[in-house]
Design a protein around this motif. Structure first.
Motif, short mmCIF file in Angstrom:
data_model
loop_
_atom_site.label_atom_id
_atom_site.label_comp_id
_atom_site.label_asym_id
_atom_site.label_seq_id
_atom_site.Cartn_x
_atom_site.Cartn_y
_atom_site.Cartn_z
N SER A 166 0.89 -0.93 -0.07
CA SER A 166 -0.12 -0.17 0.15
C SER A 166 1.05 1.15 0.03
O SER A 166 2.22 1.08 -0.40
N HIS A 167 0.28 2.52 0.37
CA HIS A 167 1.16 3.52 0.37
C HIS A 167 1.94 3.87 1.61
O HIS A 167 2.89 4.74 1.57
N LEU A 168 1.94 2.78 2.59
CA LEU A 168 2.69 2.75 3.96
C LEU A 168 3.35 1.51 4.10
O LEU A 168 2.82 0.54 3.58
N ASP A 169 4.46 1.50 4.96
CA ASP A 169 5.30 0.34 5.09
C ASP A 169 5.02 0.04 6.31
O ASP A 169 5.96 0.53 7.31
N SER A 170 3.83 -0.37 6.89
CA SER A 170 3.63 -0.47 8.20
C SER A 170 2.69 -1.61 8.61
O SER A 170 2.23 -2.35 7.66
N PHE A 171 2.33 -2.07 9.82
CA PHE A 171 1.43 -3.07 10.20
C PHE A 171 0.18 -3.05 9.37
O PHE A 171 -0.56 -1.95 9.35
N ASN A 209 -1.44 4.00 10.93
CA ASN A 209 -0.67 5.11 10.21
C ASN A 209 0.58 5.50 10.41
O ASN A 209 1.35 4.80 11.34
N GLN A 210 1.09 6.47 9.62
CA GLN A 210 2.74 6.66 9.52
C GLN A 210 3.25 7.22 11.07
O GLN A 210 4.20 6.68 11.72
N PRO A 211 2.44 7.90 11.73
CA PRO A 211 2.96 8.47 13.26
C PRO A 211 2.48 7.43 14.29
O PRO A 211 2.97 7.41 15.42
N ALA A 212 2.06 6.26 13.79
CA ALA A 212 1.57 4.92 14.67
C ALA A 212 0.73 5.62 16.07
O ALA A 212 0.93 5.33 17.17
N THR A 213 -0.17 6.47 15.75
CA THR A 213 -1.10 6.92 16.82
C THR A 213 -2.23 5.91 17.04
O THR A 213 -2.99 6.22 18.00
#
Length: 342
Positions: A152-157, A178-182
């Protein structure tokens, strides 16, 4: 005598009314009784019905999170008796080597695809989305090929990819941090340019901001799509995967631009929740399918029948797959009847 008869008549009417109010959500004059649970120890249940044969293919999370299996039956109540077939097993190391979660089965352009989430055994919660493909007409036959990561657009969970078509376009909804991991995960939406890839724009259609969505963890996940009348609905699940897990509802007009965040509306209260009196704890991660009559809408979901976990939410294997009839109100919204048993 007349007064006594009137009193008896009144009591009978009240009793009938009470029984009607307490009726099982699956009460039906046309469908065979549903023998819940339909499959034991299978969380995140996803069910596909073949329109020609009427037979079902079931997929869900295996309790050890180490493999993906399918099973088939032509009667809903026979799924628990069907012999499961393991079609893929986790790798020994690297990506896709641990935490094989929430597989979903979709037929796209004549081929079968399974979307699932997995981690790396060296970093177990580095969860990402992956896909398998099978060109056989029957998903229980043929060979399943690894198609790699669905990015997707992010490399995250990221996890819980689902796919649907609307007005000739195919879309994917998935859960991702999300990128900030909030938060742990929100639901994101994009159009697909192939069965295993998406394209921009990418929008968030719900983030965990409501009190009932942030119990234990800040989670929106497990999307399922159903269209009815002039609306397209998305159910989702929120909070920790214990008794606090619950389902929410989003919707958009069928003629709206689905990639415009303003098109999406969100119900403030959960639509399906724990009910201790009914022995239902942590219901969620559902799918939708037609009943054996090909007309009635069913919700397939998982829940436990007790509150106190035997271990952790992940190690306690007793999330069972269940089915319940969904009806529709006068405004065209789904009625989940959380106060009724199934």
């Amino acid at each position: 005598m007349l007064k006594k008869l009137s009193r008896l008549t009144l009591l009978s009417a009240l009793s009938a009314s009470s029984l009607s109010a307490l009726a099982d959500a699956n009460s039906s004059k046309t469908l065979a009784p549903i023998d819940n649970p339909i499959v034991l120890k299978r969380a995140d249940p996803w069910l596909v019905r073949d329109e020609k044969s009427g037979c079902y293919t079931f997929i869900g999370s295996s309790p050890k999170f180490d493999e993906i299996e399918l099973r088939q039956a032509c009667r809903l109540n026979d799924l628990k008796l069907a012999e499961p077939k393991v079609i893929w097993q986790k790798r020994d190391k690297g990506p896709m080597s641990v935490n094989i979660w929430a597989p979903e089965l979709h037929q796209i352009n004549g081929s079968w695809y399974i979307y699932f989430a997995a981690g790396d055994i060296e970093k177990p919660f580095s969860i990402r989305m992956y896909a398998l493909k099978n060109d056989s007409a029957d998903p229980m036959q043929g060979e399943w090929q690894e198609m790699g990561q669905v990015t997707s657009h992010l490399d995250s969970f990221s996890l819980d990819a689902t796919s649907f078509t609307h007005k000739g376009k195919r879309y994917m909804i998935w859960a991702q941090q999300n990128q900030p991991a909030t938060y742990n995960s929100a639901l994101w939406l994009a159009e697909m340019d192939s069965p295993t890839s998406i394209k921009e724009p990418i929008i968030a259609i719900t983030e965990p901001t409501l009190d009932w969505e942030v119990q234990g963890y800040k989670v929106n996940e497990g999307a399922a799509v159903i269209t009815h009348g002039d609306k397209i609905f998305v159910t989702y699940s929120a909070s920790a995967t214990d008794h606090r897990y619950a389902m929410g509802l989003l919707w958009a007009d069928v003629n709206a631009d689905l990639l415009d965040p303003a098109s999406w509306h969100k119900k403030a209260e959960p639509v399906f929740t724990t009910n201790a009196e009914l022995g239902r704890f942590g219901p969620g991660h559902n799918s939708f399918v037609k009943a054996e009559d090909g007309v009635t809408d069913l919700m397939i979901y998982h829940s436990r029948d007790y509150k106190e976990l035997k271990g952790t939410p992940l190690t306690d294997p007793n999330r069972h797959a269940r089915a319940r009839i969904i009806t529709w109100d006068k405004n065209g919204f789904p009625v989940f009847s959380s106060e009724r048993a199934d």
